[in-house]
Scaffold this motif. Sequence first.
Motif, PDB file in Angstrom:
ATOM      1  N   LEU A 207       0.848  -1.171   0.000  1.00 53.45           N
ATOM      2  CA  LEU A 207       0.000   0.000   0.000  1.00 53.45           C
ATOM      3  C   LEU A 207       0.891   1.231   0.000  1.00 53.45           C
ATOM      4  CD1 LEU A 207      -2.525  -1.259   2.693  1.00 53.45           C
ATOM      5  CD2 LEU A 207      -2.733  -1.361   0.207  1.00 53.45           C
ATOM      6  N   SER A 208       0.396   2.303  -0.572  1.00 55.42           N
ATOM      7  CA  SER A 208       1.233   3.487  -0.761  1.00 55.42           C
ATOM      8  C   SER A 208       1.880   3.966   0.526  1.00 55.42           C
ATOM      9  CB  SER A 208       0.427   4.608  -1.408  1.00 55.42           C
ATOM     10  OG  SER A 208      -0.682   4.924  -0.613  1.00 55.42           O
ATOM     11  N   ARG A 209       1.185   3.884   1.641  1.00 52.22           N
ATOM     12  CA  ARG A 209       1.776   4.359   2.900  1.00 52.22           C
ATOM     13  C   ARG A 209       2.898   3.456   3.394  1.00 52.22           C
ATOM     14  NH1 ARG A 209      -3.189   2.164   4.137  1.00 52.22           N
ATOM     15  NH2 ARG A 209      -3.195   0.524   5.708  1.00 52.22           N
ATOM     16  N   GLN A 210       2.982   2.246   2.839  1.00 51.59           N
ATOM     17  CA  GLN A 210       4.013   1.313   3.270  1.00 51.59           C
ATOM     18  C   GLN A 210       5.224   1.288   2.333  1.00 51.59           C
ATOM     19  OE1 GLN A 210       1.475  -2.148   3.215  1.00 51.59           O
ATOM     20  NE2 GLN A 210       1.488  -2.233   5.443  1.00 51.59           N
ATOM     21  N   VAL A 211       5.116   1.925   1.185  1.00 55.69           N
ATOM     22  CA  VAL A 211       6.179   1.847   0.187  1.00 55.69           C
ATOM     23  C   VAL A 211       7.517   2.315   0.735  1.00 55.69           C
ATOM     24  CG1 VAL A 211       6.983   2.771  -2.025  1.00 55.69           C
ATOM     25  CG2 VAL A 211       4.648   1.954  -1.796  1.00 55.69           C
ATOM     26  N   GLN A 212       7.544   3.479   1.340  1.00 55.03           N
ATOM     27  CA  GLN A 212       8.798   4.017   1.863  1.00 55.03           C
ATOM     28  C   GLN A 212       9.421   3.073   2.899  1.00 55.03           C
ATOM     29  OE1 GLN A 212      10.585   6.624   1.110  1.00 55.03           O
ATOM     30  NE2 GLN A 212       9.239   7.707  -0.290  1.00 55.03           N
ATOM     31  N   ARG A 213       8.594   2.612   3.830  1.00 55.62           N
ATOM     32  CA  ARG A 213       9.097   1.738   4.892  1.00 55.62           C
ATOM     33  C   ARG A 213       9.621   0.424   4.311  1.00 55.62           C
ATOM     34  NH1 ARG A 213       6.957  -2.440   7.594  1.00 55.62           N
ATOM     35  NH2 ARG A 213       4.893  -2.099   6.717  1.00 55.62           N
ATOM     36  N   LEU A 214       8.842  -0.194   3.432  1.00 58.57           N
ATOM     37  CA  LEU A 214       9.241  -1.490   2.886  1.00 58.57           C
ATOM     38  C   LEU A 214      10.466  -1.394   1.988  1.00 58.57           C
ATOM     39  CD1 LEU A 214       5.734  -2.972   2.160  1.00 58.57           C
ATOM     40  CD2 LEU A 214       7.383  -3.776   3.847  1.00 58.57           C
ATOM     41  N   SER A 215      10.514  -0.372   1.152  1.00 56.11           N
ATOM     42  CA  SER A 215      11.682  -0.235   0.284  1.00 56.11           C
ATOM     43  C   SER A 215      12.933   0.026   1.111  1.00 56.11           C
ATOM     44  CB  SER A 215      11.459   0.849  -0.762  1.00 56.11           C
ATOM     45  OG  SER A 215      11.214   2.085  -0.145  1.00 56.11           O
ATOM     46  N   SER A 216      12.776   0.760   2.203  1.00 52.77           N
ATOM     47  CA  SER A 216      13.911   1.010   3.085  1.00 52.77           C
ATOM     48  C   SER A 216      14.347  -0.280   3.785  1.00 52.77           C
ATOM     49  CB  SER A 216      13.523   2.071   4.113  1.00 52.77           C
ATOM     50  OG  SER A 216      14.547   2.233   5.051  1.00 52.77           O
ATOM     51  N   GLN A 217      13.385  -1.041   4.300  1.00 49.15           N
ATOM     52  CA  GLN A 217      13.702  -2.285   4.992  1.00 49.15           C
ATOM     53  C   GLN A 217      14.397  -3.288   4.076  1.00 49.15           C
ATOM     54  OE1 GLN A 217       9.902  -3.587   6.470  1.00 49.15           O
ATOM     55  NE2 GLN A 217      10.242  -2.685   8.478  1.00 49.15           N
ATOM     56  N   HIS A 218      14.012  -3.299   2.814  1.00 53.47           N
ATOM     57  CA  HIS A 218      14.569  -4.269   1.868  1.00 53.47           C
ATOM     58  C   HIS A 218      15.671  -3.661   1.010  1.00 53.47           C
ATOM     59  CE1 HIS A 218      11.639  -7.336   2.846  1.00 53.47           C
ATOM     60  NE2 HIS A 218      10.728  -6.396   2.856  1.00 53.47           N
ATOM     61  N   ASN A 219      16.051  -2.415   1.318  1.00 56.59           N
ATOM     62  CA  ASN A 219      17.076  -1.717   0.562  1.00 56.59           C
ATOM     63  C   ASN A 219      16.760  -1.758  -0.938  1.00 56.59           C
ATOM     64  OD1 ASN A 219      19.381  -0.173   0.278  1.00 56.59           O
ATOM     65  ND2 ASN A 219      20.693  -1.982   0.016  1.00 56.59           N
ATOM     66  N   ALA A 220      15.498  -1.530  -1.269  1.00 55.52           N
ATOM     67  CA  ALA A 220      15.054  -1.565  -2.668  1.00 55.52           C
ATOM     68  C   ALA A 220      14.993  -0.157  -3.232  1.00 55.52           C
ATOM     69  CB  ALA A 220      13.688  -2.218  -2.765  1.00 55.52           C
ATOM     70  N   ARG A 221      15.427  -0.024  -4.468  1.00 56.36           N
ATOM     71  CA  ARG A 221      15.360   1.264  -5.144  1.00 56.36           C
ATOM     72  C   ARG A 221      14.120   1.375  -6.017  1.00 56.36           C
ATOM     73  NH1 ARG A 221      20.323   2.910  -8.157  1.00 56.36           N
ATOM     74  NH2 ARG A 221      19.426   4.954  -7.812  1.00 56.36           N
ATOM     75  N   SER A 222      13.486   0.218  -6.291  1.00 55.52           N
ATOM     76  CA  SER A 222      12.286   0.234  -7.125  1.00 55.52           C
ATOM     77  C   SER A 222      11.351  -0.902  -6.720  1.00 55.52           C
ATOM     78  CB  SER A 222      12.656   0.116  -8.601  1.00 55.52           C
ATOM     79  OG  SER A 222      13.348  -1.087  -8.845  1.00 55.52           O
ATOM     80  N   ILE A 223      10.111  -0.775  -7.191  1.00 59.69           N
ATOM     81  CA  ILE A 223       9.077  -1.745  -6.856  1.00 59.69           C
ATOM     82  C   ILE A 223       8.295  -2.090  -8.118  1.00 59.69           C
ATOM     83  CG2 ILE A 223       7.007  -2.173  -5.461  1.00 59.69           C
ATOM     84  CD1 ILE A 223       8.137   0.079  -3.574  1.00 59.69           C
ATOM     85  N   LEU A 224       8.097  -3.369  -8.338  1.00 63.23           N
ATOM     86  CA  LEU A 224       7.238  -3.840  -9.425  1.00 63.23           C
ATOM     87  C   LEU A 224       5.816  -3.887  -8.897  1.00 63.23           C
ATOM     88  CD1 LEU A 224       6.660  -5.195 -12.206  1.00 63.23           C
ATOM     89  CD2 LEU A 224       7.154  -7.380 -11.070  1.00 63.23           C
ATOM     90  N   MET A 225       4.910  -3.215  -9.589  1.00 60.79           N
ATOM     91  CA  MET A 225       3.504  -3.197  -9.211  1.00 60.79           C
ATOM     92  C   MET A 225       2.682  -3.494 -10.450  1.00 60.79           C
ATOM     93  SD  MET A 225       3.292   0.249  -6.963  1.00 60.79           S
ATOM     94  CE  MET A 225       3.902   0.306  -5.293  1.00 60.79           C
TER      95      MET A 225
END
Length: 176
Positions: free
Chosen positions: A110-128
């Motif tokens: 969910l959009s409110r979780q994107v920042q937290r999850l990408s930070s936790q997983h050290n991800a620079r991008s997300i496939l949606m």
Amino acid sequence: MLATLCMTLLLAGCANLGNSAQLQEPEPDLSELAHEAAQRMVANNPDLTRYSPMIAATFVSIDNLSQSSTFGRISSEIMASALAQQGMQVREVKMRDSMFIEESVGELILSRQVQRLSSQHNARSILMGTYAQGQDYLYVSARVVRAGDAMVLGSADFQLPLDNNMRSLLEAQGGW
């Protein structure tokens, strides 16, 4: 003689029908279309792979963004695999327990979780991705977004014939 001529024409017509049916190519399947979509994404933005590593979210129904299906889960997996084959580094998040996983839905971001999850997983991008069911086709829209600001880095769309196989994969979303 007329009977022989009619029989010859009838057999020739049947032979031609048989040949044309054999020449008809099968429609592409989900895997083929996902791989073509990944190729188009990278071709349209050669810098896409610079936004690695990427995490993949389950594709969701466009009619209810908190709902998915077996189709949504497998299409996300296949698309992530296709992007990995194009040079994208894909981080597997199912191995960690920090991403919310609901058994019947999969990994939903969910959009409110994107920042937290990408930070936790050290991800620079997300496939949606999203999908919509029509009467005869299933429409799929996939995109890779930059984790920091949700800017779309690459996108591709495709459609699949809505056959019994696709209907079976969609049944888990609460009916089709």
